[in-house]
Design a protein around this motif. Structure first.
Motif, PDB file in Angstrom:
ATOM      1  N   PHE A  17      42.958  37.569  38.069  1.00  0.00           N
ATOM      2  CA  PHE A  17      42.497  38.776  37.389  1.00  0.00           C
ATOM      3  C   PHE A  17      40.982  38.736  37.280  1.00  0.00           C
ATOM      4  CE2 PHE A  17      41.208  40.451  33.150  1.00  0.00           C
ATOM      5  CZ  PHE A  17      41.365  41.800  33.431  1.00  0.00           C
ATOM      6  N   ASP A  18      40.322  39.850  37.599  1.00  0.00           N
ATOM      7  CA  ASP A  18      38.868  39.958  37.524  1.00  0.00           C
ATOM      8  C   ASP A  18      38.503  40.562  36.170  1.00  0.00           C
ATOM      9  OD1 ASP A  18      36.190  40.401  37.773  1.00  0.00           O
ATOM     10  OD2 ASP A  18      36.300  41.537  39.645  1.00  0.00           O
ATOM     11  N   GLY A  19      37.962  39.740  35.287  1.00  0.00           N
ATOM     12  CA  GLY A  19      37.615  40.210  33.951  1.00  0.00           C
ATOM     13  C   GLY A  19      36.238  40.825  33.840  1.00  0.00           C
ATOM     14  N   GLU A 101      42.867  34.674  34.682  1.00  0.00           N
ATOM     15  CA  GLU A 101      41.574  35.337  34.844  1.00  0.00           C
ATOM     16  C   GLU A 101      40.589  34.402  35.541  1.00  0.00           C
ATOM     17  OE1 GLU A 101      38.946  37.814  31.809  1.00  0.00           O
ATOM     18  OE2 GLU A 101      38.541  35.669  31.669  1.00  0.00           O
ATOM     19  N   SER A 107      33.763  35.507  40.088  1.00  0.00           N
ATOM     20  CA  SER A 107      33.893  36.948  40.327  1.00  0.00           C
ATOM     21  C   SER A 107      32.552  37.627  40.545  1.00  0.00           C
ATOM     22  CB  SER A 107      34.608  37.614  39.144  1.00  0.00           C
ATOM     23  OG  SER A 107      35.923  37.119  38.996  1.00  0.00           O
ATOM     24  N   TRP A 122      41.323  28.551  34.969  1.00  0.00           N
ATOM     25  CA  TRP A 122      41.244  29.930  34.491  1.00  0.00           C
ATOM     26  C   TRP A 122      40.301  30.088  33.304  1.00  0.00           C
ATOM     27  CZ3 TRP A 122      43.041  32.184  38.480  1.00  0.00           C
ATOM     28  CH2 TRP A 122      44.155  31.701  39.152  1.00  0.00           C
ATOM     29  N   ASP A 171      36.273  36.189  26.593  1.00  0.00           N
ATOM     30  CA  ASP A 171      36.987  34.902  26.629  1.00  0.00           C
ATOM     31  C   ASP A 171      36.670  34.086  25.383  1.00  0.00           C
ATOM     32  OD1 ASP A 171      37.850  35.534  29.211  1.00  0.00           O
ATOM     33  OD2 ASP A 171      36.190  34.463  30.150  1.00  0.00           O
TER      34      ASP A 171
END
Length: 213
Positions: A17-19, A101, A107, A122, A171
């Protein structure tokens, strides 16, 4: 630019997942501030980010040592602090596996103070923030003074994880709130335990840990 900054060249896993869409801009603002900061400041924050959790271990030890002379109930609360902290870490680790993530340095392909973790390590939530907040909130049930010191240290820990580039702000915030929530629930459970439990424990094998004299 601070000499401790290293290039992030680790690609994000394709299934991650790209946060960055949550608060990637805020993350970049903090990282760019770190790049422009004096080297001594980056070393100071980076060192605390890496080794600062040891401070919470010291606070736990001090709380336990003092609590031994303040009665079995408070001593039991002090002994529960590290267990509560470990429980919060377990919950945080499960969430990491569930969310998947990718780290922001993967990312967004930015340069950061801390080496970019390998794929599969992650980002959500921050374990460091979770551990720090859980320890601080649990310590409040033993000593308000030590707990207050822990809360300030926990906020600084959460911030440091963004500064070094290891986590997005969400986060760190999620980790902090998670640790605090687990600790609040666990300390409530400890307080709800039967009043006779501390006395029973102090008469058993745990007596050296619970009784100051």
């Amino acid at each position: 630019m601070a000499g401790v900054i290293t290039a992030a060249a680790v690609p994000a896993p394709t299934e991650a997942f790209d946060g960055s869409g949550v608060d990637g801009t805020a993350y970049l603002d903090v990282v760019h501030s770190a790049q422009a900061a004096p080297t001594w400041l980056d070393h100071l924050i980076g060192g605390y980010s890496t080794y600062g959790l040891a401070l919470f271990a010291v606070l736990m030890l001090v709380a336990w040592w003092r609590a031994r002379g303040q009665g079995p109930e408070r001593a039991v609360r002090a002994l529960a602090v590290p267990l509560i902290t470990v429980a919060a870490f377990a919950v945080s680790s499960l969430l990491k596996v569930a969310v998947h993530e990718a780290r922001p340095c993967q990312s967004l392909h930015v340069t950061v103070l801390e080496a970019c973790p390998a794929p599969g390590d992650w980002s959500f939530p921050s374990n460091h923030a979770t551990l720090a907040a859980a320890a601080a909130v649990a310590l409040l049930s033993v000593s308000r003074r030590l707990g207050a010191v822990g809360l300030v240290a926990a906020v600084l820990m959460a911030f440091s994880r963004v500064w070094v580039g290891a986590h997005y702000p969400h986060d760190a915030l999620a980790g902090f709130l998670l640790g605090a929530a687990v600790a609040l629930l666990a300390t409530w459970a400890v307080r709800r335990a039967p009043a006779s439990l501390p006395e029973r424990l102090v008469r058993g094998p745990l007596r050296p840990l619970l009784a100051g004299r």
